[in-house]
Design a protein around this motif. Structure first.
Motif, PDB file in Angstrom:
ATOM      1  N   ARG A 134      12.967 -11.408  30.918  1.00  0.00           N
ATOM      2  CA  ARG A 134      12.813 -10.438  32.007  1.00  0.00           C
ATOM      3  C   ARG A 134      12.979  -8.992  31.519  1.00  0.00           C
ATOM      4  O   ARG A 134      12.223  -8.109  31.913  1.00  0.00           O
ATOM      5  CB  ARG A 134      13.850 -10.754  33.089  1.00  0.00           C
ATOM      6  N   THR A 135      13.982  -8.762  30.655  1.00  0.00           N
ATOM      7  CA  THR A 135      14.268  -7.366  30.299  1.00  0.00           C
ATOM      8  C   THR A 135      13.579  -6.901  29.023  1.00  0.00           C
ATOM      9  O   THR A 135      13.475  -5.704  28.796  1.00  0.00           O
ATOM     10  CB  THR A 135      15.784  -7.151  30.104  1.00  0.00           C
ATOM     11  N   GLU A 161      24.811  -5.505  31.720  1.00  0.00           N
ATOM     12  CA  GLU A 161      23.933  -6.216  32.654  1.00  0.00           C
ATOM     13  C   GLU A 161      23.857  -7.694  32.254  1.00  0.00           C
ATOM     14  O   GLU A 161      23.973  -8.581  33.093  1.00  0.00           O
ATOM     15  CB  GLU A 161      22.556  -5.583  32.553  1.00  0.00           C
ATOM     16  N   TYR A 162      23.668  -7.926  30.939  1.00  0.00           N
ATOM     17  CA  TYR A 162      23.605  -9.295  30.441  1.00  0.00           C
ATOM     18  C   TYR A 162      24.899 -10.047  30.734  1.00  0.00           C
ATOM     19  O   TYR A 162      24.904 -11.245  30.927  1.00  0.00           O
ATOM     20  CB  TYR A 162      23.383  -9.303  28.924  1.00  0.00           C
ATOM     21  N   ARG A 163      25.999  -9.323  30.706  1.00  0.00           N
ATOM     22  CA  ARG A 163      27.296  -9.960  30.910  1.00  0.00           C
ATOM     23  C   ARG A 163      27.689 -10.044  32.376  1.00  0.00           C
ATOM     24  O   ARG A 163      28.811 -10.437  32.701  1.00  0.00           O
ATOM     25  CB  ARG A 163      28.369  -9.181  30.137  1.00  0.00           C
ATOM     26  N   GLY A 164      26.790  -9.609  33.245  1.00  0.00           N
ATOM     27  CA  GLY A 164      27.048  -9.754  34.675  1.00  0.00           C
ATOM     28  C   GLY A 164      28.089  -8.796  35.235  1.00  0.00           C
ATOM     29  O   GLY A 164      28.693  -9.062  36.268  1.00  0.00           O
ATOM     30  N   ARG A 210      19.657 -10.606  21.993  1.00  0.00           N
ATOM     31  CA  ARG A 210      20.408 -11.860  21.897  1.00  0.00           C
ATOM     32  C   ARG A 210      21.863 -11.591  21.533  1.00  0.00           C
ATOM     33  O   ARG A 210      22.787 -12.144  22.121  1.00  0.00           O
ATOM     34  CB  ARG A 210      19.794 -12.737  20.807  1.00  0.00           C
ATOM     35  N   LEU A 211      22.053 -10.693  20.546  1.00  0.00           N
ATOM     36  CA  LEU A 211      23.412 -10.393  20.102  1.00  0.00           C
ATOM     37  C   LEU A 211      24.215  -9.684  21.183  1.00  0.00           C
ATOM     38  O   LEU A 211      25.428  -9.816  21.251  1.00  0.00           O
ATOM     39  CB  LEU A 211      23.369  -9.530  18.836  1.00  0.00           C
ATOM     40  N   MET A 212      23.520  -8.929  22.022  1.00  0.00           N
ATOM     41  CA  MET A 212      24.227  -8.244  23.104  1.00  0.00           C
ATOM     42  C   MET A 212      24.593  -9.212  24.223  1.00  0.00           C
ATOM     43  O   MET A 212      25.178  -8.810  25.218  1.00  0.00           O
ATOM     44  CB  MET A 212      23.389  -7.089  23.647  1.00  0.00           C
ATOM     45  N   GLY A 213      24.200 -10.472  24.055  1.00  0.00           N
ATOM     46  CA  GLY A 213      24.629 -11.485  25.015  1.00  0.00           C
ATOM     47  C   GLY A 213      23.567 -11.868  26.023  1.00  0.00           C
ATOM     48  O   GLY A 213      23.872 -12.519  27.008  1.00  0.00           O
ATOM     49  N   GLY A 214      22.312 -11.454  25.788  1.00  0.00           N
ATOM     50  CA  GLY A 214      21.246 -11.782  26.730  1.00  0.00           C
ATOM     51  C   GLY A 214      20.888 -13.258  26.692  1.00  0.00           C
ATOM     52  O   GLY A 214      20.727 -13.823  25.625  1.00  0.00           O
ATOM     53  N   SER A 215      20.793 -13.876  27.871  1.00  0.00           N
ATOM     54  CA  SER A 215      20.346 -15.261  27.921  1.00  0.00           C
ATOM     55  C   SER A 215      18.832 -15.280  27.775  1.00  0.00           C
ATOM     56  O   SER A 215      18.182 -14.238  27.817  1.00  0.00           O
ATOM     57  CB  SER A 215      20.739 -15.891  29.248  1.00  0.00           C
ATOM     58  N   ARG A 216      18.293 -16.472  27.632  1.00  0.00           N
ATOM     59  CA  ARG A 216      16.851 -16.603  27.443  1.00  0.00           C
ATOM     60  C   ARG A 216      16.054 -15.956  28.579  1.00  0.00           C
ATOM     61  O   ARG A 216      15.143 -15.164  28.351  1.00  0.00           O
ATOM     62  CB  ARG A 216      16.538 -18.093  27.373  1.00  0.00           C
ATOM     63  N   SER A 217      16.460 -16.270  29.805  1.00  0.00           N
ATOM     64  CA  SER A 217      15.694 -15.728  30.933  1.00  0.00           C
ATOM     65  C   SER A 217      15.922 -14.223  31.059  1.00  0.00           C
ATOM     66  O   SER A 217      15.010 -13.482  31.431  1.00  0.00           O
ATOM     67  CB  SER A 217      16.071 -16.448  32.228  1.00  0.00           C
TER      68      SER A 217
END
Lengths: 284, 278
Positions: free
Chosen positions: A189-190, B109-112, A178-185
């Motif tokens: 997935r990851t 990857e999360y940041r596109g 979450r802190l690394m910027g991951g969205s919910r989906s």
């Protein structure tokens, strides 16, 4: 210096060959032990049959072999085998897909699942096989009811296992994503789905016998083809040899499906420490 | 005019309460903490376990929120997960099913960020911390020191201006820890990044930071704040020989000793002869 290097190289090779030899020896011993066990079981069966126990009840390996051959000669065996295989594969696939969709829904609507979970557990508690007659009433005598029963059994075991896996996912890893910027989906997935892979595979393993039980029980109740039907029919005709031959056919199905699941397992979990590998390094 | 603080912590309280556990009263994890953290500084939080240091970091990252008081990030109260910071913990949290390269790329990857660019940036950092050649290794195949390096660069890769570190080297052996402290200082120097680093090792704290904040054992208050006068660049391997080290150590230790004594971890008296907590 040269001499020392050569000595070390020799030592290394010696340890390697010794270890390999030990492992080969162990594998071979196990193989023969298993073969021996199987052969003595068959031999005992053959000897007891007709001498100690009436062969009407337990048949004998040789008679079963003959029945098996007969089964193949008629060609009918392929119809039965294909029918059951079809039901099992479709039921298994449907059950697994349903479980995966269900698992994703559980992740997304966690609170909603917490609300319905007691009902789920209660449903899980009743033997699903008890539903078989009802399913046949609802879905008819054909293959649909068997697929549904098989899928239902697979769904529950895979779903319950995967949900347990999802619950086990480390909160720290999710927070870090979450802190690394991951969205919910993205996190689902990851992080969450891959983390539940081992549980998923365990679910698949338990699902194989479930899929077969579903199909066979469905066929027991009402069918005009399939391995379950064959067993039922042979038993009602007091043809023990044929019943055993049909069970043997079932065994082939189980072994094949387990093999496929093992393949999937090895592919999905290549990041996991392999037991054999680690054992080799630790024994020396 | 002084620069605007990155973090402004204003009289923050945090109370933990688990109603499920019977006879369990709520506890104060953080009590009345106020602190400003300025851009580009390296700040360490020192104190015994359970003094609320980690809780404070969790609140600064927006994973949890104060029960009372306020934490401002660049002047704005933190209301949700703070994506503008990096957070590195003792447990490396690497994904076991991803290779080193895959783990380091995750945040991009999360940041596109497009694939070629994220691979390039990940590889550059992997080289920088001496992990090249291990790109396709899974975490279980890496040593503790290598994993912690990976943990460090998977955060650095998205270039956060503020990095919170919660005892990142706590689980490492003494030598590896020194090497990683040295690498961290090299990566940090000149970057202008703000680092908040939690540790209970006073020597580590002096070697790394500009400012040491000493916390007391629960109730989790700030006992004292010290500036570290040691010149940079610093030699972590011989930090005890640096000018000003002994004086700083002795000054902070007087406070820390009292804190540890109250926590029942040391006896007061001959400070130098007593083991530090943790």
């Amino acid at each position: 210096m040269q001499a020392r290097l050569a000595r070390e190289e020799q030592l290394r090779r010696m340890v390697e060959t010794n270890t390999q030899a030990r492992h080969r020896h162990k594998r071979l011993t196990f193989f023969w032990a298993r073969t021996g066990l199987l052969l003595s079981f068959l031999l005992l069966w053959e000897l007891l049959s007709g001498r100690v126990i009436d062969s009407f009840f337990i048949s004998s390996p040789l008679k079963i072999g003959a029945s098996f051959e007969e089964l193949f000669q008629g060609g009918k065996v392929f119809l039965h085998f294909a029918t059951t295989l079809n039901e099992v594969l479709l039921g298994f696939t449907a059950g697994v897909l349903g479980a995966l969709i269900g698992a994703v829904l559980v992740i997304i609507f966690r609170d909603a699942y917490d609300v319905v979970e007691p009902f789920f557990i209660a449903l899980y508690g009743i033997p699903r096989i008890a539903l078989a007659p009802l399913l046949i009433m609802w879905l008819g005598l054909g293959i649909k009811s068997k697929i549904f029963l098989s899928g239902l059994l697979v769904f529950f075991v895979v779903f319950m296992t995967v949900v347990a896996g999802i619950r086990m996912v480390d909160e720290g890893v999710i927070n870090s994503a979450r802190l690394m910027g991951g969205s919910r989906s993205q996190i689902i997935r990851t992080v969450i789905l891959p983390a539940s892979y081992p549980y998923f595979v365990a679910g698949l393993r338990m699902g194989v016998p479930m899929a077969i039980i579903g199909a066979i029980v469905g066929e027991f109740i009402s069918a005009n083809r399939g391995i379950g039907f064959l067993i039922q029919w042979a038993s009602s005709a007091f043809n023990t040899s044929l019943a055993f031959a049909a069970i043997f056919l079932l065994l082939i199905l189980v072994v094949g499906l387990n093999f496929a699941v093992n393949k999937a397992d090895a592919h999905l979990l290549k990041w996991r420490p392999k037991n054999s590998e680690e054992r080799i390094t630790t024994t020396m | 005019m002084p620069p605007e603080p990155v973090f402004t912590i204003k009289d923050v309280y945090k109370i933990f309460y688990t109603p499920d556990r019977r006879d369990q009263r709520s506890t104060f994890a953080v009590r009345g903490v106020s602190l400003d953290i300025y851009p580009g500084t390296f700040v360490t939080f020192v104190g015994p376990s359970g003094c609320g240091k980690s809780t404070l970091l969790n609140m600064m990252s927006g994973l949890t929120f104060p029960s009372d008081g306020q934490i401002l990030f660049r002047g704005q109260p933190i209301r949700k997960t703070n994506y503008q910071i990096g957070y590195i913990t003792q447990h490396d949290n690497l994904l076991p099913w991803r290779t080193l390269l895959g783990n380091v790329q995750l945040a991009l990857e999360y940041r596109g960020v497009p694939k070629p660019e994220r691979e390039e940036r990940a590889r550059a950092l992997i080289n920088k911390v001496g992990l090249s050649g291990f790109e396709s290794y899974y975490p279980r195949e890496l040593s503790g020191g290598m994993r912690q390096r990976a943990n460090l660069i998977r955060t650095l890769v998205y270039d956060p201006e503020v990095i919170l570190m919660d005892e990142p080297f706590g689980a490492l052996d003494a030598q590896t820890r020194l090497v990683l402290q040295d690498e961290l200082l090299k990566l940090w120097s000149g970057s202008g990044k703000t680092i908040v680093f939690v540790t209970h090792d006073l020597v580590e704290s002096i070697a790394l930071s500009d400012q040491i904040v000493v916390f007391t054992q629960s109730p989790g208050e700030i006992k004292a704040i010290y500036d570290v006068p040691l010149k940079r660049p610093r030699d972590v391997f011989h930090i005890h020989k640096s000018e000003g080290f002994t004086e700083t150590y002795d000054r902070v230790w007087v406070d820390l000793q009292q804190v540890l004594a109250r926590a029942g971890l040391v006896k007061t008296g001959d400070g130098a002869a007593v083991q530090k907590g943790g």
